[in-house]
Design a protein around this motif. Structure first.
Motif, mmCIF file in Angstrom:
data_model
loop_
_atom_site.group_PDB
_atom_site.id
_atom_site.type_symbol
_atom_site.label_atom_id
_atom_site.label_comp_id
_atom_site.label_asym_id
_atom_site.label_seq_id
_atom_site.Cartn_x
_atom_site.Cartn_y
_atom_site.Cartn_z
ATOM 1 N N TYR A 41 0.570 -1.014 -0.053
ATOM 2 C CA TYR A 41 -0.186 -0.649 0.263
ATOM 3 C C TYR A 41 0.716 1.036 0.075
ATOM 4 O O TYR A 41 0.966 1.996 -1.447
ATOM 5 C CB TYR A 41 -1.018 0.082 0.524
ATOM 6 C CG TYR A 41 -1.836 0.898 0.985
ATOM 7 C CD1 TYR A 41 -3.034 1.176 0.401
ATOM 8 C CD2 TYR A 41 -1.508 2.236 2.135
ATOM 9 C CE1 TYR A 41 -4.271 2.585 0.469
ATOM 10 C CE2 TYR A 41 -2.494 3.155 2.410
ATOM 11 C CZ TYR A 41 -3.634 3.429 1.479
ATOM 12 O OH TYR A 41 -4.349 4.611 1.668
ATOM 13 N N GLU A 42 1.836 1.297 0.888
ATOM 14 C CA GLU A 42 2.711 2.490 1.146
ATOM 15 C C GLU A 42 3.694 2.936 -0.878
ATOM 16 O O GLU A 42 3.372 3.343 -0.880
ATOM 17 C CB GLU A 42 3.528 2.234 2.337
ATOM 18 C CG GLU A 42 3.457 2.582 3.711
ATOM 19 C CD GLU A 42 2.902 1.233 4.266
ATOM 20 O OE1 GLU A 42 1.765 1.254 4.842
ATOM 21 O OE2 GLU A 42 2.841 0.125 3.275
ATOM 22 N N SER A 110 -5.675 6.638 -5.142
ATOM 23 C CA SER A 110 -4.685 7.049 -4.326
ATOM 24 C C SER A 110 -5.486 8.023 -3.379
ATOM 25 O O SER A 110 -4.004 8.646 -3.954
ATOM 26 C CB SER A 110 -3.204 6.462 -4.801
ATOM 27 O OG SER A 110 -3.314 5.491 -5.189
ATOM 28 N N PRO A 240 -4.338 0.863 -5.222
ATOM 29 C CA PRO A 240 -2.617 1.218 -4.578
ATOM 30 C C PRO A 240 -3.004 0.148 -4.068
ATOM 31 O O PRO A 240 -1.208 -0.229 -4.157
ATOM 32 C CB PRO A 240 -2.748 2.695 -3.098
ATOM 33 C CG PRO A 240 -4.772 2.284 -3.162
ATOM 34 C CD PRO A 240 -4.769 1.499 -4.504
ATOM 35 N N ALA A 241 -2.773 -1.095 -3.566
ATOM 36 C CA ALA A 241 -1.911 -2.482 -3.197
ATOM 37 C C ALA A 241 -1.191 -3.598 -4.065
ATOM 38 O O ALA A 241 -0.377 -2.846 -4.499
ATOM 39 C CB ALA A 241 -2.838 -3.098 -2.298
#
Length: 492
Positions: A41-42, A110, A240-241
């Protein structure tokens, strides 16, 4: 040509040192961050930031900085106009991005990336200023100085990013670290190219600069669109992941592009620009030599990554990234094609800039529907496969056609690929067999890599000997004028 060859060779060696040091360092930092601090995710949020930043950087100075490399004469006469143009345009682009960041982040799937975009993209303004002293260094083949500044940038960026990540800042650690490194780099480039950061304005020069730069900037933007439209598709369609997984695979597949293509491209445009003013035979001979070397260097990296994708990813980054293995196996093919196409781009950019823009537009238009279709049907691996299908079947033949129109025989280009491809097949068989025998882990991967490299050497050794002797196998390159040509306007 002897002095030019010597300067290019010296610059290429320092460019290689620059690339190896920074890429090995970037890889090591990525391993630390992926294992200790960040998940998909980040990583996806950071990928959104890099995507938008890359798009802005491709347009921020309208391509006029390339005039510092290409045109003859004293560049200090029009450098002030270049600096004014690039600074004004980059600032305008950043202001536009600042106010539209929430919308852009939401469209990319995102919304949490809004602050990331606003901080990371300050680098656009810094780049708009730094492009002038950097252009002067590239023009004069001063890659030692650039290497020193780039490594300093990397060290500052790395220290700041890891420290902030350890402090719990999250994905914003990427943005603040990158910003700190870029500020240091701007200061370094200014010191290495003194006198280049002077603002000025000459309307006639500005018009000529824009006439020269806009086609290249447009083609560059299209190139960035080609490389990043997949991230837009994955982020908006899959989230986003999934983008984090795809970004990991794409970054690994880009190793040959970064290690080989970036090394070559720091000197290739300047070198091809000098050869563009010589005879067609010298230009063709120089291009084929460069193409042969680049392909021979890129193939082994692509083969090892493709054959050993899963064990490499899980050993380096951990089991949480295993889903990136299948996309990586498709994307290494794209990495090899990009290496060839980007060198071709630099050669074509010296002669047929407008044609380049049409070719890049064709690539992007072909990609969009294919990637959307494949993403909905097969997810992240589908996007990776779609990229390779378009690049291999619809784009590579067009670039080959354009090179032939410039007087570079297709047979010479294809012949340059024969030995590396055969060596790559041998490498793949050996790597697969050794992995089956020893399994994964450090020992298995190390032995597989070394054994496959040993299988590759006999295929490329004759190429290295031929290049070192100065014969690129281009004796039959025709000396007639190319059918397509473009002459840059004199800025004076």
């Amino acid at each position: 040509m002897t002095d030019l060859n010597r300067r290019v060779a010296t610059a290429a060696r320092w460019s290689l040192v620059n690339t190896i040091v920074r890429r090995v360092g970037t890889f090591a930092v990525g391993v630390v961050l992926a294992r200790l601090y960040f998940g998909p995710y980040e990583w996806g949020l950071y990928s959104v930031g890099l995507l938008v930043l890359a798009m802005l950087l491709s347009l921020n100075e309208f391509g006029v900085s390339l005039a510092l490399v290409r045109w003859e004469g004293d560049i200090r006469r029009f450098a002030p106009t270049v600096l004014t143009l690039s600074t004004l345009s980059s600032t305008a682009f950043y202001v536009l991005l600042y106010f539209t960041a929430p919308t852009v982040a939401r469209l990319l799937g995102s919304p949490d990336a809004t602050l990331m975009l606003r901080v990371l993209c300050i680098s656009v303004i810094i780049d708009g200023i730094a492009c002038v002293p950097l252009g002067q260094l590239n023009r004069e083949f001063q890659q030692f100085r650039r290497t020193a500044v780039d490594i300093l940038n990397f060290v500052v960026n790395t220290v700041a990013t890891i420290a902030l990540a350890a402090a719990g800042v999250g994905a914003m650690a990427f943005a603040w670290g990158s910003l700190a490194g870029n500020i240091v780099a701007l200061i370094g480039f200014a010191l290495c190219a003194p006198g280049m950061l002077r603002f000025g304005w000459n309307p006639a020069q500005a018009k000529q600069l824009l006439r020269y730069g806009l086609p290249l900037a447009s083609a560059s933007l299209l190139t960035l669109g080609i490389v990043n439209v997949d991230s837009v598709v994955v982020g908006s369609v899959l989230g986003p992941a999934a983008l984090g997984i795809y970004a990991m695979a794409f970054n690994m597949s880009s190793w040959p592009v970064r290690m080989v293509s970036e090394t070559a491209r720091r000197v290739s445009f300047a070198g091809f620009s000098r050869l563009a003013d010589s005879s067609p035979a010298e230009f063709a001979n120089g291009f084929v030599r460069a193409f042969t070397l680049v392909i021979a260097a890129a193939v082994p990296i692509c083969v090892v990554l493709g054959v050993l994708a899963l064990p490499i990813i899980t050993f380096v980054y951990g089991d949480q990234w295993a889903a990136a293995a299948l996309p990586l196996q498709f994307l290494v093919g794209l990495g090899l094609l990009r290496t060839a196409v980007e060198l071709s781009y630099d050669g074509l950019a010296t002669r047929v800039r407008k044609t380049l823009m049409v070719m890049q537009a064709w690539w992007l238009l072909a990609l969009v529907p294919i990637l959307l279709l494949f993403a909905h049907q097969w997810g992240v691996p589908g996007v990776a496969a779609g990229h390779v299908v378009v690049a291999g079947l619809l784009v590579a033949p067009v670039f080959l056609w354009a090179l032939v129109r410039l007087g570079i025989p297709a047979g010479q280009i294809l012949l340059a690929c024969v030995r590396p491809v055969l060596g790559g097949v041998a490498m793949g068989v050996v790597a697969w067999a050794v992995h089956r025998w020893l399994g994964g882990g450090f020992l298995g991967l190390t032995v597989a890599g070394l054994a496959s490299l040993a299988a590759y050497v006999p295929f490329v050794l004759p190429i290295v000997k031929r290049l070192r002797s100065g014969a690129a196998g281009t004796d039959r390159v025709p000396a007639g004028e190319p059918e397509l040509a473009a002459t840059a306007a004199d800025p004076s």
